[in-house]
Motif scaffolding. Structure first.
Motif, PDB file in Angstrom:
ATOM      1  N   LEU A  35       0.832  -1.186   0.000  1.00 37.83           N
ATOM      2  CA  LEU A  35       0.000   0.000   0.000  1.00 37.83           C
ATOM      3  C   LEU A  35       0.870   1.240   0.000  1.00 37.83           C
ATOM      4  O   LEU A  35       1.919   1.266   0.648  1.00 37.83           O
ATOM      5  CB  LEU A  35      -0.909   0.006   1.239  1.00 37.83           C
ATOM      6  CG  LEU A  35      -1.926  -1.131   1.324  1.00 37.83           C
ATOM      7  CD1 LEU A  35      -2.682  -1.059   2.643  1.00 37.83           C
ATOM      8  CD2 LEU A  35      -2.889  -1.081   0.149  1.00 37.83           C
ATOM      9  N   PRO A  36       0.481   2.296  -0.709  1.00 35.35           N
ATOM     10  CA  PRO A  36       1.282   3.523  -0.719  1.00 35.35           C
ATOM     11  C   PRO A  36       1.399   4.131   0.669  1.00 35.35           C
ATOM     12  O   PRO A  36       0.522   3.923   1.532  1.00 35.35           O
ATOM     13  CB  PRO A  36       0.504   4.437  -1.672  1.00 35.35           C
ATOM     14  CG  PRO A  36      -0.879   3.880  -1.719  1.00 35.35           C
ATOM     15  CD  PRO A  36      -0.742   2.404  -1.517  1.00 35.35           C
ATOM     16  N   GLY A  37       2.443   4.864   0.901  1.00 32.68           N
ATOM     17  CA  GLY A  37       2.708   5.422   2.216  1.00 32.68           C
ATOM     18  C   GLY A  37       1.600   6.317   2.736  1.00 32.68           C
ATOM     19  O   GLY A  37       1.391   6.419   3.947  1.00 32.68           O
ATOM     20  N   ASN A  38       0.876   6.961   1.836  1.00 31.03           N
ATOM     21  CA  ASN A  38      -0.200   7.869   2.254  1.00 31.03           C
ATOM     22  C   ASN A  38      -1.572   7.210   2.225  1.00 31.03           C
ATOM     23  O   ASN A  38      -2.590   7.893   2.305  1.00 31.03           O
ATOM     24  CB  ASN A  38      -0.209   9.108   1.359  1.00 31.03           C
ATOM     25  CG  ASN A  38      -0.572   8.779  -0.091  1.00 31.03           C
ATOM     26  OD1 ASN A  38      -0.419   7.632  -0.527  1.00 31.03           O
ATOM     27  ND2 ASN A  38      -1.027   9.769  -0.831  1.00 31.03           N
ATOM     28  N   LEU A  45     -12.876   6.584  -1.886  1.00 26.41           N
ATOM     29  CA  LEU A  45     -12.840   6.186  -3.295  1.00 26.41           C
ATOM     30  C   LEU A  45     -11.421   5.901  -3.760  1.00 26.41           C
ATOM     31  O   LEU A  45     -11.189   4.972  -4.550  1.00 26.41           O
ATOM     32  CB  LEU A  45     -13.489   7.257  -4.162  1.00 26.41           C
ATOM     33  CG  LEU A  45     -15.018   7.328  -4.097  1.00 26.41           C
ATOM     34  CD1 LEU A  45     -15.529   8.538  -4.880  1.00 26.41           C
ATOM     35  CD2 LEU A  45     -15.652   6.048  -4.623  1.00 26.41           C
ATOM     36  N   ASP A  46     -10.461   6.679  -3.272  1.00 25.95           N
ATOM     37  CA  ASP A  46      -9.064   6.446  -3.669  1.00 25.95           C
ATOM     38  C   ASP A  46      -8.551   5.127  -3.094  1.00 25.95           C
ATOM     39  O   ASP A  46      -7.812   4.388  -3.759  1.00 25.95           O
ATOM     40  CB  ASP A  46      -8.182   7.603  -3.227  1.00 25.95           C
ATOM     41  CG  ASP A  46      -8.354   8.845  -4.094  1.00 25.95           C
ATOM     42  OD1 ASP A  46      -8.896   8.709  -5.206  1.00 25.95           O
ATOM     43  OD2 ASP A  46      -7.959   9.943  -3.657  1.00 25.95           O
ATOM     44  N   LYS A  47      -8.927   4.816  -1.859  1.00 27.03           N
ATOM     45  CA  LYS A  47      -8.527   3.536  -1.270  1.00 27.03           C
ATOM     46  C   LYS A  47      -9.129   2.368  -2.064  1.00 27.03           C
ATOM     47  O   LYS A  47      -8.450   1.372  -2.340  1.00 27.03           O
ATOM     48  CB  LYS A  47      -8.994   3.455   0.187  1.00 27.03           C
ATOM     49  CG  LYS A  47      -8.253   4.370   1.139  1.00 27.03           C
ATOM     50  CD  LYS A  47      -8.845   4.254   2.539  1.00 27.03           C
ATOM     51  CE  LYS A  47      -8.175   5.206   3.500  1.00 27.03           C
ATOM     52  NZ  LYS A  47      -8.783   5.179   4.845  1.00 27.03           N
ATOM     53  N   GLU A  91      -4.235  -4.777   4.292  1.00 24.95           N
ATOM     54  CA  GLU A  91      -3.390  -5.864   3.794  1.00 24.95           C
ATOM     55  C   GLU A  91      -2.858  -6.679   4.960  1.00 24.95           C
ATOM     56  O   GLU A  91      -2.586  -6.147   6.041  1.00 24.95           O
ATOM     57  CB  GLU A  91      -2.192  -5.321   3.004  1.00 24.95           C
ATOM     58  CG  GLU A  91      -2.485  -4.891   1.600  1.00 24.95           C
ATOM     59  CD  GLU A  91      -1.220  -4.535   0.827  1.00 24.95           C
ATOM     60  OE1 GLU A  91      -1.338  -4.282  -0.368  1.00 24.95           O
ATOM     61  OE2 GLU A  91      -0.114  -4.525   1.416  1.00 24.95           O
ATOM     62  N   TYR A  92      -2.685  -7.989   4.713  1.00 26.29           N
ATOM     63  CA  TYR A  92      -2.005  -8.826   5.685  1.00 26.29           C
ATOM     64  C   TYR A  92      -0.557  -8.385   5.830  1.00 26.29           C
ATOM     65  O   TYR A  92       0.079  -7.977   4.851  1.00 26.29           O
ATOM     66  CB  TYR A  92      -1.985 -10.282   5.213  1.00 26.29           C
ATOM     67  CG  TYR A  92      -3.212 -11.080   5.539  1.00 26.29           C
ATOM     68  CD1 TYR A  92      -3.465 -11.492   6.836  1.00 26.29           C
ATOM     69  CD2 TYR A  92      -4.105 -11.441   4.541  1.00 26.29           C
ATOM     70  CE1 TYR A  92      -4.579 -12.247   7.138  1.00 26.29           C
ATOM     71  CE2 TYR A  92      -5.233 -12.193   4.836  1.00 26.29           C
ATOM     72  CZ  TYR A  92      -5.463 -12.594   6.134  1.00 26.29           C
ATOM     73  OH  TYR A  92      -6.573 -13.330   6.427  1.00 26.29           O
ATOM     74  N   PRO A  93       0.009  -8.484   7.032  1.00 25.53           N
ATOM     75  CA  PRO A  93       1.454  -8.285   7.188  1.00 25.53           C
ATOM     76  C   PRO A  93       2.195  -9.374   6.418  1.00 25.53           C
ATOM     77  O   PRO A  93       1.614 -10.399   6.055  1.00 25.53           O
ATOM     78  CB  PRO A  93       1.680  -8.439   8.697  1.00 25.53           C
ATOM     79  CG  PRO A  93       0.333  -8.269   9.314  1.00 25.53           C
ATOM     80  CD  PRO A  93      -0.656  -8.779   8.307  1.00 25.53           C
ATOM     81  N   PRO A  94       3.481  -9.184   6.156  1.00 24.10           N
ATOM     82  CA  PRO A  94       4.254 -10.206   5.429  1.00 24.10           C
ATOM     83  C   PRO A  94       4.176 -11.567   6.111  1.00 24.10           C
ATOM     84  O   PRO A  94       4.156 -11.665   7.334  1.00 24.10           O
ATOM     85  CB  PRO A  94       5.682  -9.647   5.464  1.00 24.10           C
ATOM     86  CG  PRO A  94       5.495  -8.168   5.602  1.00 24.10           C
ATOM     87  CD  PRO A  94       4.284  -7.991   6.467  1.00 24.10           C
ATOM     88  N   HIS A  95       4.100 -12.605   5.301  1.00 23.01           N
ATOM     89  CA  HIS A  95       4.145 -14.003   5.731  1.00 23.01           C
ATOM     90  C   HIS A  95       2.894 -14.461   6.472  1.00 23.01           C
ATOM     91  O   HIS A  95       2.907 -15.490   7.134  1.00 23.01           O
ATOM     92  CB  HIS A  95       5.368 -14.270   6.607  1.00 23.01           C
ATOM     93  CG  HIS A  95       6.654 -13.812   5.997  1.00 23.01           C
ATOM     94  ND1 HIS A  95       7.106 -14.263   4.775  1.00 23.01           N
ATOM     95  CD2 HIS A  95       7.572 -12.912   6.427  1.00 23.01           C
ATOM     96  CE1 HIS A  95       8.245 -13.672   4.483  1.00 23.01           C
ATOM     97  NE2 HIS A  95       8.543 -12.843   5.460  1.00 23.01           N
ATOM     98  N   ARG A  96       1.812 -13.711   6.377  1.00 23.02           N
ATOM     99  CA  ARG A  96       0.564 -14.140   7.019  1.00 23.02           C
ATOM    100  C   ARG A  96      -0.512 -14.281   5.948  1.00 23.02           C
ATOM    101  O   ARG A  96      -0.791 -13.353   5.208  1.00 23.02           O
ATOM    102  CB  ARG A  96       0.135 -13.138   8.086  1.00 23.02           C
ATOM    103  CG  ARG A  96       1.163 -12.951   9.185  1.00 23.02           C
ATOM    104  CD  ARG A  96       0.715 -11.888  10.170  1.00 23.02           C
ATOM    105  NE  ARG A  96      -0.383 -12.343  10.995  1.00 23.02           N
ATOM    106  CZ  ARG A  96      -0.230 -12.926  12.188  1.00 23.02           C
ATOM    107  NH1 ARG A  96       0.984 -13.127  12.671  1.00 23.02           N
ATOM    108  NH2 ARG A  96      -1.276 -13.303  12.884  1.00 23.02           N
TER     109      ARG A  96
END
Length: 330
Positions: A35-38, A45-47, A91-96
């Motif tokens: 996901l973008p930093g902002n 709508l942008d999300k 989003e899921y964290p990495p490896h989950r």
């Protein structure tokens, strides 16, 4: 493919079940997710656009069979189960990754509240909220089909609100071999299973322990793993602002549009069948139940769920898209 037994959690018995496990995905190359930093500060709508772009870019190839196999569950951890309530990301964290409801399909939706709704927040009269729906099966088992729907409703500058529903009567019991995904009404508030498999018994115990360890006391904990409250939804305006005096239902019931019913015997993969539903189709009408001060119950239609872009099965939707569970009930 490997599993680290300490990185697994049971989220909820069928309705609302999301399992997290450390695993190497055979489809992971197309769904790394970032996901973008902002992202957190974006408009609803942008999300929605960001997530949809990730789904479209990782859709499963049309010339290949859709995935149906899942990694074996070999361990549980209440510590990791608890995170399903505390992680606010989309989003899921990495490896989950998921174990239950491993395979599904995602479509864009609008949540449109009726003009007579007596509730507040995203349930207030006349509200339209941009979101997405993920339709899935608890297990890819055609001998006992257990449909579920998960909604993600995006807010301006705030974490999304999510809704989870499974069979409002059978819960984890399933509908046998009936292939019609829309055969049963679905709900966020279902009875506990009458019996448990060894797998679900172990996972259920992990989830129960995790609930009791949530911070904030009983007001921030669901009653059990198959009854998820929607108070937070009634406390939050679509623009992310907090409602002063929230009014929330207890039970939501999702009643599918009869026009989209499927054949009960069609062997087509449910994801392929769902992909044929055209945009601008009514998916569900949502009814709300609440207990009145005199102890009686009331039920009324409060919202429509409209499909605004067709369902897409994708690696991102299966392995990266995350739905936080909300436990606040008082």
């Amino acid at each position: 493919m490997y599993i680290e037994t300490r990185i697994l959690y049971f989220v909820v018995a069928a309705v609302i079940c999301v399992f997290t496990v450390s695993v190497t995905s055979s489809h992971g190359a197309n769904a790394k997710g970032s996901l973008p930093g902002n992202y957190a500060s974006l408009s609803a709508l942008d999300k929605q656009s960001v997530i949809w772009a990730s789904i479209l870019s990782s859709r499963y190839p049309a010339n290949e069979s859709l995935p149906t196999s899942s990694p074996e569950v070999t361990g549980i951890s209440p510590k990791f189960a608890r995170k399903v309530f505390t992680i606010t990301s989309d989003e899921y964290p990495p490896h989950r990754h998921r174990i239950l409801h491993r395979f599904g399909t995602v479509g864009l939706i609008t949540w449109r509240t009726s003009r007579t709704s007596p509730y507040t927040g995203i349930f207030q009269p006349g509200v339209s909220v941009a979101g997405l729906a993920r339709l899935s099966l608890a297990f890819y088992n055609m001998q006992n089909i257990i449909p579920a729907v998960t909604l993600k409703l995006f807010l301006d500058g705030q974490p999304s609100l999510n809704l989870f529903a499974v069979d409002d009567e059978a819960g984890l019991g399933g509908q046998g071999t009936d292939r019609n995904f829309f055969a049963r009404n679905l709900s966020n508030w279902v009875p506990l299973p009458r019996s448990y498999s060894q797998l679900l018994a172990g996972l259920g115990q992990s989830f129960t322990t995790a609930i009791h360890k949530l911070s904030g006391g009983k007001c921030n904990r669901p009653l059990d793993g198959v009854k998820l409250p929607v108070l937070l939804h009634a406390m939050t305006e679509p623009d992310g602002e907090e409602v002063g005096v929230p009014r929330a239902p207890t039970v939501l019931t999702f009643v599918a549009n009869p026009a989209i019913a499927m054949s009960s015997t069609d062997p087509t993969d449910f994801r392929e069948s769902l992909a044929k539903i055209p945009a601008n189709t009514l998916l569900y009408q949502v009814y709300a139940n609440a207990t009145l001060p005199d102890g009686s119950d009331t039920r009324e239609l409060i919202a429509d769920v409209i499909l605004t872009d067709q369902f897409v099965a994708s690696d991102y939707g299966d392995s990266k898209l995350f739905f936080q569970h909300h436990g606040k009930r008082c």
